[in-house]
Write a protein that holds these residues in place. Sequence first.
Motif, short mmCIF file in Angstrom:
data_model
loop_
_atom_site.label_atom_id
_atom_site.label_comp_id
_atom_site.label_asym_id
_atom_site.label_seq_id
_atom_site.Cartn_x
_atom_site.Cartn_y
_atom_site.Cartn_z
N GLY A 144 -15.07 5.71 -11.43
CA GLY A 144 -15.70 6.03 -10.16
C GLY A 144 -15.43 7.46 -9.74
N LEU A 145 -14.20 7.91 -9.88
CA LEU A 145 -13.86 9.28 -9.51
C LEU A 145 -14.52 10.29 -10.44
N THR A 146 -14.66 9.96 -11.72
CA THR A 146 -15.32 10.85 -12.66
C THR A 146 -16.80 11.01 -12.31
N LEU A 147 -17.47 9.89 -12.00
CA LEU A 147 -18.88 9.96 -11.60
C LEU A 147 -19.04 10.72 -10.29
N PHE A 177 -10.20 18.10 -5.16
CA PHE A 177 -9.43 16.93 -4.70
C PHE A 177 -9.68 15.72 -5.60
N VAL A 178 -10.96 15.47 -5.93
CA VAL A 178 -11.30 14.32 -6.77
C VAL A 178 -10.69 14.48 -8.15
N LEU A 179 -10.78 15.70 -8.72
CA LEU A 179 -10.24 15.94 -10.05
C LEU A 179 -8.73 15.72 -10.09
N VAL A 180 -8.03 16.33 -9.14
CA VAL A 180 -6.57 16.17 -9.09
C VAL A 180 -6.20 14.73 -8.79
N PHE A 181 -7.02 14.05 -7.99
CA PHE A 181 -6.76 12.66 -7.63
C PHE A 181 -6.74 11.76 -8.86
N TYR A 182 -7.80 11.86 -9.69
CA TYR A 182 -7.84 10.94 -10.82
C TYR A 182 -6.86 11.34 -11.92
N ILE A 183 -6.57 12.63 -12.05
CA ILE A 183 -5.53 13.04 -13.00
C ILE A 183 -4.17 12.51 -12.54
N ALA A 184 -3.93 12.59 -11.21
CA ALA A 184 -2.67 12.08 -10.68
C ALA A 184 -2.54 10.57 -10.89
N ILE A 185 -3.65 9.85 -10.76
CA ILE A 185 -3.62 8.40 -10.99
C ILE A 185 -3.22 8.10 -12.43
N LEU A 186 -3.84 8.83 -13.38
CA LEU A 186 -3.53 8.61 -14.79
C LEU A 186 -2.08 8.99 -15.10
N VAL A 187 -1.64 10.13 -14.58
CA VAL A 187 -0.27 10.57 -14.84
C VAL A 187 0.73 9.60 -14.21
N ASP A 188 0.46 9.20 -12.98
CA ASP A 188 1.36 8.27 -12.29
C ASP A 188 1.45 6.94 -13.04
N ALA A 189 0.30 6.40 -13.45
CA ALA A 189 0.31 5.13 -14.18
C ALA A 189 1.02 5.28 -15.53
N ALA A 203 0.85 -1.19 0.00
CA ALA A 203 0.00 0.00 0.00
C ALA A 203 0.88 1.23 0.00
N THR A 204 0.50 2.21 -0.80
CA THR A 204 1.27 3.43 -0.92
C THR A 204 0.47 4.58 -0.32
N ASP A 205 1.10 5.34 0.54
CA ASP A 205 0.42 6.44 1.21
C ASP A 205 1.14 7.74 0.88
N PHE A 206 0.42 8.66 0.21
CA PHE A 206 1.01 9.97 -0.08
C PHE A 206 -0.11 11.00 -0.14
N ASN A 207 0.20 12.22 0.15
CA ASN A 207 -0.77 13.31 0.12
C ASN A 207 -0.83 13.84 -1.35
N LEU A 208 -1.97 14.23 -1.67
CA LEU A 208 -2.18 15.00 -2.90
C LEU A 208 -1.95 16.43 -2.59
N LEU A 209 -0.81 16.68 -2.57
CA LEU A 209 -0.29 18.03 -2.25
C LEU A 209 -0.88 19.10 -3.15
N ALA A 210 -1.23 18.75 -4.38
CA ALA A 210 -1.71 19.75 -5.32
C ALA A 210 -2.99 20.42 -4.83
N THR A 211 -3.90 19.66 -4.21
CA THR A 211 -5.16 20.23 -3.74
C THR A 211 -4.92 21.21 -2.60
N ARG A 212 -4.03 20.86 -1.70
CA ARG A 212 -3.73 21.77 -0.58
C ARG A 212 -3.12 23.07 -1.08
N ILE A 213 -2.16 22.94 -1.99
CA ILE A 213 -1.52 24.15 -2.53
C ILE A 213 -2.54 25.01 -3.26
N ALA A 214 -3.38 24.38 -4.08
CA ALA A 214 -4.38 25.12 -4.86
C ALA A 214 -5.38 25.81 -3.96
N ALA A 215 -5.86 25.12 -2.93
CA ALA A 215 -6.87 25.69 -2.05
C ALA A 215 -6.32 26.88 -1.27
#
Length: 263
Positions: free
Chosen positions: A242-245, A181-193, A62-74
Amino acid sequence: MAAEPILLNEQLVAPRKGRVVRVPAWIVMLLQNPKGRAGLVFFGGMLLLALIAPLIADRATATDFNLLATRIAAVLGIFAAYAGGLIDDVFTLLTNVFFVIPTIPLLIDVTAFLHTRGLLVMTLVIAGTLWAFEARILRGQALTLKNRDFILAAKVAGESTPRIVFGELVPNMISRIAAAFVLVFYIAILVDAGLEFLGLGDSSKPSWGVALYWATVNSSVLQGEWWSFLFPGLAIGITVLGLTLLLAGIDEVSNPRLRGEKA
């Protein structure tokens, strides 16, 4: 008889041992939204599989990391919109610069310069390139709220800038921040993969992108091992769906125009 939960001002109030538990109205509306429910089911199922993965696979991690982008953006977006003036101008210039920085070429350069690759480097690069997109959206919504009566009243009352930003603006933008957060999350998943598929990740640690990378390197499809591509790709697809919906549901809940059109 036990007290029944009641719906009060679009908030679920459940009396329990003298305490009143309040659920934010937008969460209740999200659960009532078909897209939001479907997104939670898809994403929740994948999250459950991720939690039980160490029990059904020897090498699962299991990998645990913060989506730092949402915090910075907010933080930067809302604060710049409220402050205005020179701070807002500098913020706009900064977002324009980061908005055009390509993620993959930057990661290639950083990896080559540091002679290392792994989750930390990838997380910092993704966060550094994705925050500007949502920061611009959050700034726009904060601009529409900064002149509302409750903000002006807080100014007249002598509230400090951090108190107004984090005590008044942020709570009224929770649904939009959740959507960010959801938007950045699924974009990060796609970019990471995608980056791991190209071999820019840590190939020694199992992940969906790394699984696709090794399937390509080993020519698994040519050898008839189609499952090496199917299951990692299907997992990425279901998670992003799921994240898109979920994002669409949050958008409908937080946007009065969409709610009006649906009605």
